[in-house]
Design a protein around this motif. Structure first.
Motif, short mmCIF file in Angstrom:
data_model
loop_
_atom_site.label_atom_id
_atom_site.label_comp_id
_atom_site.label_asym_id
_atom_site.label_seq_id
_atom_site.Cartn_x
_atom_site.Cartn_y
_atom_site.Cartn_z
N MET B 1 45.62 65.83 36.22
CA MET B 1 45.89 64.60 35.47
C MET B 1 46.00 63.42 36.43
SD MET B 1 48.28 64.24 32.16
CE MET B 1 49.92 64.23 32.75
N ASN B 2 45.59 62.30 35.97
CA ASN B 2 45.65 61.06 36.72
C ASN B 2 47.07 60.79 37.20
OD1 ASN B 2 45.84 58.39 37.42
ND2 ASN B 2 44.19 57.79 36.02
N LYS B 3 47.21 60.52 38.50
CA LYS B 3 48.55 60.33 39.06
C LYS B 3 49.23 59.07 38.51
CE LYS B 3 48.88 62.94 43.26
NZ LYS B 3 49.19 62.89 44.68
N GLY B 4 48.42 58.07 38.30
CA GLY B 4 48.99 56.84 37.74
C GLY B 4 49.59 57.10 36.38
N LEU B 5 48.89 57.91 35.59
CA LEU B 5 49.37 58.21 34.24
C LEU B 5 50.68 58.99 34.33
CD1 LEU B 5 48.71 57.99 31.24
CD2 LEU B 5 47.63 60.22 31.40
N ILE B 6 50.72 59.96 35.27
CA ILE B 6 51.95 60.73 35.43
C ILE B 6 53.10 59.81 35.78
CG2 ILE B 6 53.11 62.51 36.80
CD1 ILE B 6 50.43 63.83 37.19
N SER B 7 52.84 58.90 36.71
CA SER B 7 53.87 57.96 37.13
C SER B 7 54.36 57.14 35.93
CB SER B 7 53.30 57.04 38.20
OG SER B 7 54.25 56.09 38.58
N PHE B 8 53.43 56.71 35.11
CA PHE B 8 53.77 55.92 33.93
C PHE B 8 54.64 56.75 32.99
CE2 PHE B 8 52.74 54.10 29.72
CZ PHE B 8 53.18 52.82 29.95
N LEU B 9 54.23 58.01 32.78
CA LEU B 9 55.00 58.87 31.88
C LEU B 9 56.40 59.12 32.44
CD1 LEU B 9 52.37 61.48 30.66
CD2 LEU B 9 53.43 59.61 29.39
N VAL B 10 56.48 59.33 33.76
CA VAL B 10 57.77 59.54 34.40
C VAL B 10 58.69 58.37 34.08
CG1 VAL B 10 58.92 59.45 36.64
CG2 VAL B 10 57.10 61.10 36.25
N PHE B 11 58.13 57.16 34.13
CA PHE B 11 58.94 55.97 33.89
C PHE B 11 59.35 55.88 32.42
CE2 PHE B 11 59.67 51.48 33.04
CZ PHE B 11 60.49 51.13 34.11
N VAL B 12 58.37 55.99 31.52
CA VAL B 12 58.65 55.76 30.10
C VAL B 12 59.54 56.86 29.53
CG1 VAL B 12 57.62 55.58 27.83
CG2 VAL B 12 56.56 54.43 29.75
N VAL B 13 59.16 58.12 29.80
CA VAL B 13 59.96 59.23 29.27
C VAL B 13 61.35 59.20 29.89
CG1 VAL B 13 60.16 61.72 29.10
CG2 VAL B 13 57.93 60.63 28.80
N GLY B 14 61.39 58.93 31.20
CA GLY B 14 62.68 58.84 31.88
C GLY B 14 63.56 57.78 31.26
N LEU B 15 62.97 56.62 30.97
CA LEU B 15 63.75 55.54 30.38
C LEU B 15 64.30 55.97 29.02
CD1 LEU B 15 64.74 52.66 30.57
CD2 LEU B 15 62.62 51.89 29.54
N ALA B 16 63.43 56.61 28.22
CA ALA B 16 63.87 57.04 26.89
C ALA B 16 65.04 58.01 27.01
CB ALA B 16 62.70 57.70 26.13
N VAL B 17 64.92 58.98 27.91
CA VAL B 17 65.99 59.97 28.07
C VAL B 17 67.26 59.30 28.58
CG1 VAL B 17 66.71 62.00 29.37
CG2 VAL B 17 64.42 61.90 28.39
N PHE B 18 67.10 58.49 29.63
CA PHE B 18 68.27 57.82 30.19
C PHE B 18 68.96 56.96 29.14
CE2 PHE B 18 69.25 58.00 34.75
CZ PHE B 18 68.30 58.93 35.15
N HIS B 19 68.15 56.16 28.43
CA HIS B 19 68.76 55.19 27.52
C HIS B 19 69.47 55.88 26.36
CE1 HIS B 19 69.37 51.21 25.88
NE2 HIS B 19 69.03 51.67 24.70
N ASN B 20 68.86 56.93 25.84
CA ASN B 20 69.42 57.54 24.63
C ASN B 20 70.45 58.62 24.93
OD1 ASN B 20 67.97 56.08 22.61
ND2 ASN B 20 66.14 57.12 23.37
N ALA B 21 70.28 59.32 26.05
CA ALA B 21 71.20 60.43 26.30
C ALA B 21 72.24 60.09 27.34
CB ALA B 21 70.40 61.65 26.74
N ILE B 22 71.85 59.40 28.40
CA ILE B 22 72.79 59.22 29.52
C ILE B 22 73.57 57.92 29.40
CG2 ILE B 22 72.95 59.13 32.04
CD1 ILE B 22 70.51 60.93 32.13
N PHE B 23 72.94 56.89 28.85
CA PHE B 23 73.63 55.60 28.71
C PHE B 23 74.94 55.72 27.94
CE2 PHE B 23 73.37 50.96 27.22
CZ PHE B 23 73.94 50.50 28.40
#
Lengths: 572, 321
Positions: B1-23
């Motif tokens: 898979m495209n590394k840029g895409l992975i990086s993007f997913l890491v950011f977006v999914v991470g943000l969703a998890v952080f904001h909804n679960a950890i915040f």
């Protein structure tokens, strides 16, 4: 010793209860009431005498210093009569019922929610102390039994806060049950609690039936006003000490949920403030611009809008351009002169339209009034209050909200009215009562300095009715008039306005009334024509810009390729 | 898979998890040194950097810029507390955007790398992206124009001074009281001695509790409608009035005021306020019309006893709760 036998007795009861529950159809869980936890009484007493004694009294007789100025009165604990329970009518409550009551308060009364104020331990303790104040019954008497009722489960799986999505068929079926069981005899034809003016509680104090269209005032709302369970519980257990019986034998559990669906469908969905447990007031009353003439008929389609907030349930297409109903919170005037500690009206609903062709503005003011006055000396009345000299006000400045002050007069439009052929004990009358109205205009220079205007009245009540517990009054006035103390109504400007209301049946008059704070109203202009041509123009302009950008970029590339210009060089 | 895409997913999914679960974990009622929103934000930033480093994602510079800009947006919009007004938000975001731009244009190489995907989209080397952007942007512009032109009305915001400057003296029931030197005549003892005493029950035993009981009685006949049974300004009529009734539990009200200030406020009520405190909409009665002087002092005594605050006095720094 007694403790031991109690324990065994309870064990037997719980075994019996489990056995009973496993038999299909039997749903009662019979047991002894929860005994008083004696070790918590000392803490409980401390909490009680600091927080509760002021209303509930030294001996728990509901006769604290505040009691005589409260409607409904504080609970009298002495007889062990508690309204909000999961147990059968007449029985003592479960301890968890009392804990929930203390935690959530009793909405629509002076009892606040203590859940965030006291610790868990303090709450449980004070409940023990309250139980110890019950004199006429014993919590460990073997003849006392409590039967936790079967409430079924929410058949639609609706969720809070608004519990929307109940099928219309079930709501209609609930209405049938409502009619069949004659709930209207007390609660009125449309559930506004306008059925029976003569009810008394067990102690002989007058009380009124719940207004289903204001579910945030249900005592058992438990800070979750739109939850149909609240209604199911009340129908199943009744309200001890009040004329509300239980209907568990007349109405099946399934039908109780349907009637709850019907009752809850009457309550408009509004955003509830979690601190005050009341709807958040609509501080800006938006008057909608109307092409041509405004219809002066309350029943005209152009005036139909639900009370429900359009952000929660969007308006249907036919009425999407209609003005919204604004919620105006009302309280007793408890500031000056003769104070009103028990106002009969909690809120007003205001809708407005204006027309340039008509040169007039219309305000439809509605409110719930369980019973109308029958005494011509004390007619019912509602008024709109305006700054009389709007042009002289600077910035946020306004006249004093209780009928003005000596420097800043107010202009008061008051509609007095009596329902015709009305008797409070009449059966519900679906077509409503015609009102005999008269308009008075006042200049207010203070609550004790209100005088009738000398000039002829320019405010009209163009339509009015009292229907199923709801008063509807439509005011009309020209935007500009020639009276010295008439408010001159500009368009597209924020204008302070407030509301006054008098219940004739309560013998309210002058400053003894219900009142709102200052709100604002604005006569909104017609939608600008540019709304329809500017967006496409801007889009086309942007398309041109994009084309130019592509052309420019391609040209630059070509010039690089042809070597006409040099690219910026990277450092080696 | 495209590394840029992975990086993007890491950011977006991470943000969703952080904001909804950890915040929510980091925003408890009692803010601690570790459990607070700023530590949470630093953790999220660390997460983004570390995952990108460990996975050797090396996202293109345009995407890194997007991450940096997005982190700033997220911080000012959701993390920073209390929320800032939108004008300030825009100012901060303009500065943040300039900073992000400086970051990408720090040297010609990164700047060219940053421009590359944009240029390719414009000239049509990324055909699909070009079509999407060229169609979507004008539609967005059209909608934005519509939203800007569509008239919407909000009630005007009104500011008021909560604690106006008191006058030097106040005249109540024919007697003039200098505010600086007037004390509560019923404060006959140290309040803390009666913390655990019972109103009513102890009224005969201690004179102090007699006054507290009388003050409480007046409070619960007159004041609780607005100031509430809990003295927190949430009485049964409180939602009706604007300004909302004062919350005596709050450390910013009676805890920082002298009793004489309260005496002036209680006696003169809303109409006695100066103009900057909007006397026209305060529902506070001038209590001298309903209560006598002694009753006013007793209510004040009760309010301090109930809340546990101490009135501010001269010579001390403030109150203790």
């Amino acid at each position: 010793m007694t403790k031991n036998t109690n324990y065994i007795k309870r064990l037997i009861f719980s075994v019996l209860a489990v056995a009973l529950m496993s038999v299909p159809g039997a749903a009662l869980a019979q047991s002894m009431p929860d005994a008083i936890k004696k070790d918590m009484l000392e803490t409980g007493k401390k909490v009680y005498f600091k927080r509760c004694v002021w209303c509930h009294g030294v001996e728990g007789g509901g006769d604290g210093p505040s009691a005589d100025r409260l409607f409904t009165r504080p609970r009298n604990f002495i007889q062990g009569t508690f309204k909000i329970r999961v147990t059968d009518s007449g029985e003592l409550p479960m301890e968890t019922d009392l804990i929930k009551t203390v935690k959530n308060g009793l909405q629509g009364s002076a009892m606040p929610a203590w859940g965030e104020f006291l610790s868990e331990n303090e709450i449980v303790s004070v409940v023990q102390f309250v139980k110890s104040l019950v004199q006429d019954r014993e919590w460990d008497d073997e003849d006392e039994e409590v039967n936790v009722q079967d409430f079924g489960t929410n058949p639609w799986g609706t969720t809070g806060p608004y519990h929307l999505g109940v099928p219309q068929a079930d709501i209609d079926a609930g209405k049938e049950v409502f009619l069949k069981n004659k709930c209207f005899e007390c609660h009125g034809g449309e559930g506004r609690g306008d059925g029976n003016p003569t009810m008394k509680d067990d102690w002989g104090f007058p009380i009124v039936a719940a207004d289903w269209t204001q579910c945030w005032n249900f005592r058992g709302a438990r800070r979750d006003p739109f939850n149909p369970f609240n209604v199911v519980r009340t129908i199943t257990t009744g309200l001890n000490g009040t004329p509300m019986p239980n209907f568990k034998d007349q109405i099946t559990v399934e039908d109780r949920w349907k009637i709850a669906a019907f009752v809850n469908s009457l309550c408009p969905r509004k955003n509830i403030d979690p601190l005050t447990n009341k709807p958040i007031p609509d501080f800006l009353i938006q008057s909608v611009y109307t092409e041509g003439q405004v219809s002066p008929m309350i029943d005209d389609p152009s005036w139909q809008s639900p009370d429900t907030d359009s952000r929660i349930v969007p308006f249907s297409d036919e009425i999407k351009d209609n003005p919204k109903r604004h919620y105006i919170a009302m309280a007793g005037q408890i500031t000056r002169g003769k104070r009103n500690f028990d106002p009969k009206t909690d809120d007003l609903w205001v809708t407005s339209r204006w027309s340039a062709e008509d040169n007039a503005v219309y305000y439809l003011v509605e409110y719930h009034q369980r019973f109308m006055s029958q005494d011509p000396e004390y007619p019912d009345a509602v008024a709109m209050q305006w700054p009389a000299k709007l042009q002289d006000l600077f910035g946020a400045e306004k006249p004093y909200f209780i009928m003005g002050d000596s420097k800043k007069p107010v202009d008061i439009w008051k509609a007095n009215f009596m329902a015709q052929d009305y008797n409070a004990t009449n059966a519900p009358k679906p077509e409503g009562y015609k009102l005999k109205t008269s308009v008075e205009e006042f200049v207010g220079l203070g609550f004790d300095a209100v005088s009738t205007k000398e000039s002829e009245s320019k405010v009209q009540v163009v339509d009015s009715i009292y229907k199923q517990g709801r008063v509807k009054i439509m005011f009309k006035r020209n935007l500009k008039t020639d009276g010295e103390f008439d408010v001159q109504i500009p368009t597209e400007q924020f204008i302070p306005v407030s509301f006054l209301q008098w219940s004739g049946r309560d013998k309210e008059k002058d400053e003894h009334m219900a009142i709102s704070t200052w709100y604002y109203t604005i006569l909104k202009p017609a939608l600008p024509a540019s709304l329809y041509y500017m967006p496409p123009i801007m889009a086309v302009v942007f398309v041109c810009f994009q084309g130019w950008l592509i052309w420019m970029t391609k040209r630059t590339r070509k010039m690089y390729d042809e070597g006409k210009i040099k690219r910026d060089e990277l450092p080696k | 898979m495209n590394k840029g895409l992975i990086s993007f997913l890491v950011f977006v999914v991470g943000l969703a998890v952080f904001h909804n679960a950890i915040f929510p974990i980091f925003t408890p009622k009692e803010i601690g040194w570790v459990l607070n929103r700023y530590v949470y934000f630093l953790l999220f930033v660390a997460y983004v950097i570390i995952t990108n480093l460990i996975l050797r994602l090396k996202p293109p510079i345009a995407m890194t810029a997007l991450f940096v800009w997005g982190l700033g947006f997220y911080f000012y919009k959701f993390v920073l507390y209390p929320p800032i007004p939108w004008t300030l938000f825009i100012t901060y975001m303009v500065m943040w955007s300039i900073g992000t731009f400086l970051f990408i244009s720090q040297d010609p190489e990164t700047f060219r790398e940053f421009r590359k995907p944009i240029v390719k989209t414009i000239v049509g080397e990324y055909k699909f992206a070009q079509i999407i952007v060229m169609i979507a942007m004008p539609i967005l512009v059209g909608f934005a124009t519509y939203n800007t032109i569509y008239p919407s009305y909000q009630e005007p915001v009104e500011l008021r001074t909560v604690h106006p400057a008191p006058p030097a003296t106040t005249k109540v029931h024919g007697k003039t009281y200098p505010l600086e030197s007037t004390n509560n005549p019923f404060r006959i003892d140290e309040q803390d001695n009666y913390k655990d005493s019972f109103p009513f029950l102890d009224a005969d035993k201690h004179e102090y509790m007699k006054y507290v009981t009388e003050g409480g009685t007046i409070f619960f006949q007159n004041c609780h409608y607005c100031h509430g049974d809990q003295l927190n300004g949430l009485g049964m009529f409180s939602h009706v009035f604007n300004p909302t009734p004062a919350n005596f539990i709050d450390p910013g009200t009676i805890a920082m005021l002298q009793e004489a200030f309260l005496f002036w406020r209680v006696s003169k009520g809303g109409p006695g306020l100066p103009n900057e405190s909007t006397p026209w909409s305060s529902a506070m009665p001038p209590w001298e019309e309903h209560l006598n002087t002694e009753e006013i002092w007793k209510v004040i005594l009760f309010e301090y006893w109930y809340t546990g605050w101490h009135p501010r006095t001269f010579g001390t720094e403030g109150a203790e709760g």
